[in-house]
Each structure stands twice: as C-alpha cells, then as structure tokens.
Design an enzyme around this catalytic site. Structure first.
Site, PDB file in Angstrom:
ATOM      1  N   HIS A  72       0.840  -1.192   0.000  1.00 46.45           N
ATOM      2  CA  HIS A  72       0.000   0.000   0.000  1.00 46.45           C
ATOM      3  C   HIS A  72       0.875   1.242   0.000  1.00 46.45           C
ATOM      4  O   HIS A  72       1.770   1.381   0.826  1.00 46.45           O
ATOM      5  CB  HIS A  72      -0.907   0.018   1.234  1.00 46.45           C
ATOM      6  CG  HIS A  72      -2.114  -0.862   1.097  1.00 46.45           C
ATOM      7  ND1 HIS A  72      -3.224  -0.745   1.908  1.00 46.45           N
ATOM      8  CD2 HIS A  72      -2.379  -1.865   0.236  1.00 46.45           C
ATOM      9  CE1 HIS A  72      -4.123  -1.647   1.546  1.00 46.45           C
ATOM     10  NE2 HIS A  72      -3.629  -2.343   0.538  1.00 46.45           N
ATOM     11  N   TYR A 201      -9.815   5.207   7.602  1.00 47.21           N
ATOM     12  CA  TYR A 201     -10.118   5.491   9.005  1.00 47.21           C
ATOM     13  C   TYR A 201     -11.120   6.636   9.020  1.00 47.21           C
ATOM     14  O   TYR A 201     -10.827   7.722   8.507  1.00 47.21           O
ATOM     15  CB  TYR A 201      -8.859   5.909   9.762  1.00 47.21           C
ATOM     16  CG  TYR A 201      -7.784   4.851   9.862  1.00 47.21           C
ATOM     17  CD1 TYR A 201      -7.654   4.069  11.003  1.00 47.21           C
ATOM     18  CD2 TYR A 201      -6.882   4.651   8.818  1.00 47.21           C
ATOM     19  CE1 TYR A 201      -6.654   3.115  11.115  1.00 47.21           C
ATOM     20  CE2 TYR A 201      -5.883   3.690   8.917  1.00 47.21           C
ATOM     21  CZ  TYR A 201      -5.775   2.926  10.060  1.00 47.21           C
ATOM     22  OH  TYR A 201      -4.790   1.983  10.156  1.00 47.21           O
ATOM     23  N   PRO A 293      -5.310  -0.117  18.357  1.00 43.46           N
ATOM     24  CA  PRO A 293      -5.006  -0.551  16.983  1.00 43.46           C
ATOM     25  C   PRO A 293      -5.146   0.543  15.932  1.00 43.46           C
ATOM     26  O   PRO A 293      -4.861   0.284  14.763  1.00 43.46           O
ATOM     27  CB  PRO A 293      -6.032  -1.666  16.748  1.00 43.46           C
ATOM     28  CG  PRO A 293      -7.160  -1.363  17.672  1.00 43.46           C
ATOM     29  CD  PRO A 293      -6.537  -0.739  18.883  1.00 43.46           C
ATOM     30  N   LYS A 297       0.154  -0.452  14.979  1.00 39.43           N
ATOM     31  CA  LYS A 297       1.510  -0.529  15.511  1.00 39.43           C
ATOM     32  C   LYS A 297       1.812  -1.782  16.344  1.00 39.43           C
ATOM     33  O   LYS A 297       2.971  -2.052  16.630  1.00 39.43           O
ATOM     34  CB  LYS A 297       1.791   0.709  16.385  1.00 39.43           C
ATOM     35  CG  LYS A 297       1.808   2.009  15.619  1.00 39.43           C
ATOM     36  CD  LYS A 297       2.867   1.989  14.554  1.00 39.43           C
ATOM     37  CE  LYS A 297       2.758   3.145  13.599  1.00 39.43           C
ATOM     38  NZ  LYS A 297       3.552   2.955  12.386  1.00 39.43           N
ATOM     39  N   TYR A 385       3.161   6.460  10.285  1.00 39.25           N
ATOM     40  CA  TYR A 385       2.367   5.311   9.861  1.00 39.25           C
ATOM     41  C   TYR A 385       3.238   4.246   9.184  1.00 39.25           C
ATOM     42  O   TYR A 385       3.069   3.048   9.437  1.00 39.25           O
ATOM     43  CB  TYR A 385       1.274   5.767   8.900  1.00 39.25           C
ATOM     44  CG  TYR A 385       0.213   4.725   8.646  1.00 39.25           C
ATOM     45  CD1 TYR A 385      -0.850   4.554   9.550  1.00 39.25           C
ATOM     46  CD2 TYR A 385       0.238   3.908   7.523  1.00 39.25           C
ATOM     47  CE1 TYR A 385      -1.832   3.608   9.331  1.00 39.25           C
ATOM     48  CE2 TYR A 385      -0.733   2.948   7.308  1.00 39.25           C
ATOM     49  CZ  TYR A 385      -1.771   2.791   8.211  1.00 39.25           C
ATOM     50  OH  TYR A 385      -2.737   1.829   7.990  1.00 39.25           O
TER      51      TYR A 385
END
Length: 390
Positions: A72, A201, A293, A297, A385
């Site tokens: 990704h 998200y 979550p 991580k 991220y």
C-alpha cells in the site's frame, strides 16, 4: 535441559526472535501455553511496516508475504463526507506498508521451525521464571503432567499482556503507564472484496469506523462501540448498515455485504511497562506494551523489540558485548513511546469520547482540515504510519 535463551511465547514475536537467534547459531527454545491450532486461530492485525517485512526477508521466510501481501502506497482519513488521502510513498521517499495477516506471518514462522532447527514446545502449563536477577536464570513448566526445567543465560518474555514474564519483575523495579479507553472495536471479517484498495479510518458523528482487508477477496471492518455492548445485539445487517453510514457515501457505494466468518469486540488500551529488561529477562511485544489498533503498531512494535533483542543477544554470545543487553530497554522504549504517541493521537483524532463536548469536536474538525491542506502535517502522519527507523 540447557540452552542459551529461553523464549516464553510462540506468537509472532517469540517465533521471530527464535528464528533470528538460530540463524546466528544461538541456542534457544520456545515455550508456548497454547496449541499450534489455537495460536493460528487468533484473528489479529495485518498492516506490516518495513521493519517487520525486512526481518522476514533477512530470514528468507518472505516468499508467501511477497507473493500474497498487498503493498500500500497510502491510506485515507474520512470525516463522514470526504476522503483525505495520505500518500505515504510520495511523502516518505517511496516507502510502503504491506497488508498481510498476522496469522499468515505466524504460519510462515511456524512452518519453518522444524526445518530451521527451532525447538518449540506447545501445550505447557504453569510456566514460572526463576532467578531472573542473576546470570543463571531458569524456567520451570509442566508438560503432560511432568515438571520440566530449562536452564539458560537469558529469558525473553514474548508471552503477551497476561503472561508470566512481566510478573517476574518486582513491583519495586517496574513502572506501569496505562490509559483505558471508554469503547471497544467491534470487528467483522467477511469473504467479500474490500470497498477501497487502501485503508479508510473514519470519524463520523455516530462514531469511528475502519475499512481494511486481508486480501483482494477478504475484508476486515471495525466500528467503535461502548464497552457495555453485547455481540449478540449486533447481527451482520446492523453492522453493515452502520459501516455504510460512518464510512461516508463514497466508500458506502462500494461496500459488498456478506456473512461474517468472525465477529468480536476488543477493548482498547495504551500501556507501557518500564524497564523492558530486568537482570537476565528481556520483555518483547505485548508483555511490555499495548497500543490501540488505530495506528496499526502492535505487531510492528513487537518486531522492532525483537530486532533490538536479537541484536543484543547475538552481540552478547558472538562478540562478548555486554553493553548491547544493557542498552536494550532504552533502545526499545525510545521507539515504543513514539509509537504510543502516534497511536494515542490518531485515536483521539478519529474517535468521539463520551466526555468530549462541542469544543473537542471543533478541534477534531480543525485538525482534519489542517491535515487535508498541509503537506507538513501529512508528512508527519506518513512517517509515523510507515514506521520510524529502528
């Protein structure tokens, strides 16, 4: 039985550490309370940072990961109406994350154990750590009704939040930092195509939602719910309806509904235990820290712990380097706290907390607006991220 390192826990952290040590000729044994089937039955996260992928590459166990993993280049933040894409590849010089289920990574490590000479003992009870303050610790356990003993030079506690390893550190030595969140994540796994080729998200007035995937044909979705909610009150149709609202119209138009193959409600917490080393005991993964979550991580932090632990133990046994072990906790915790900060901040940004009022909501809106228009803000998010350096 004698060995150089006794590893408690055969999840991905314990198996990964065991393989790294064996690859450098360090003797070790892994003890696991559960059966192999139980370990593989755990449904866990699946977004891998470079540190995790690199360790599998180093071991030559990345064949399936490379063939089946989904690279990704970015992910999305949503506010109920729009998608804010964070282009992590463009913002971090080409770095990516890879979607590959933790269960599959564990299977790869497990399947290679016998061939690589990594001894794993499953189904052990009453695991107890002894004399961890000194240079000759040992571990006792019960297997098939008989007590066994493992003498070693170091113990690696990779046995999760509820395991015995952290409890072997005296209360006068360790300190706990904890934040429990007032909601849990209701997750649904279904054999349907994902609604987007990247994760979403979402922060909606009805609550948080996450659209994720395990493959091109298997999707993982989450919504946040109060901890008082019961799983039986959430039939599949109700979950799909709620996801369609919270993820926004663009994602909702591409949701494919289907029967769940797994549903669960998981509480969220932030937790750090320090130090991560006491005497001859090194803590790795969930035994030392938990992250919500939201930032993907958990597994990756365990992998970075394993990187530092393997570096320290190999240095000790192969180069007589005592300093590496002494520095393990400080190195690991430096990265842990940065990842805890990111996971906490993203959780605060994307969830509605019961105590929040109009001001807190206005701050979330302002932050999302800033992120949408600021390359600097997006770069900071992308760097965290994709994973900070080890």
């Amino acid at each position: 039985m004698k060995t150089q390192v006794c590893i408690i826990g055969a999840g991905p952290a314990g198996l990964l550490l065991g393989h790294l040590l064996r690859a450098e000729g360090v003797d070790c044994i892994v003890l696991e309370r559960r059966s192999p089937e139980y370990v593989l039955g755990r449904i866990r996260a699946g977004v891998l940072e470079k540190v995790t992928v690199s360790l599998m590459e180093r071991l030559g166990l990345d064949g399936r990961l490379q063939a089946e993993g989904l690279p990704h280049d970015g992910f999305n933040l949503a506010d109920g109406e729009r998608l804010i894409r964070i282009d992590i590849a463009e913002l971090t010089g080409g770095k990516q994350v890879v979607v590959y289920g933790q269960t599959e990574l564990t299977r790869d490590l497990m399947d290679a154990s016998e061939e690589r000479g990594l001894e794993v003992v499953y189904g052990v009870d009453d695991v107890t750590l002894h004399d961890v303050e000194g240079d000759a610790p040992y571990v006792t356990y019960v297997k098939d009704g008989a007590q066994q003993r493992v003498d070693c030079r170091f113990i690696a506690g990779c046995d999760g939040f509820h395991g015995p390893s952290r409890k072997a550190v005296p209360a006068s030595v360790g300190q706990e930092y904890e934040r429990e969140y007032p909601f849990g994540w209701l997750g649904i796994l279904a054999d349907v195509p994902p609604c987007n080729h990247e994760l979403i998200y979402a922060n909606h007035q009805r609550g948080f939602a996450l659209a994720s995937m395990r493959s091109h044909t298997r999707s993982r979705y989450y919504i946040d719910v109060p901890l008082t909610e019961k799983l039986e009150d959430w039939p599949d149709d109700r979950i799909w309806d709620e996801l369609a609202i919270r993820l926004g119209p663009e994602a909702a138009a591409n949701i494919t509904r289907g029967p769940s193959i797994e549903k669960s409600i998981a509480p969220l917490r932030s937790f750090v235990f320090a130090p991560m080393r006491h005497g001859s005991l090194l803590l790795c993964g969930d035994s030392a820290h938990i992250v919500p979550p939201t930032g993907a991580k958990g597994l990756n932090l365990a992998a970075s712990d394993v990187h530092y632990a393997a570096e320290a133990l190999i240095g000790f046994f192969k180069q007589n380097d005592n300093d590496a072990v002494a520095l393990y906790s400080d190195k690991a915790l430096s990265r842990v706290w940065k990842s805890e900060r990111f996971s906490w901040s993203l959780t605060k940004l994307m969830h509605r907390f019961p105590e929040d009022g109009p001001f807190e909501r206005a701050m979330q809106v302002a932050e999302l607006d800033y992120i949408a228009s600021s390359r600097a803000a997006q770069t900071s998010i992308a760097e965290n991220y994709v994973g900070l350096p080890v």
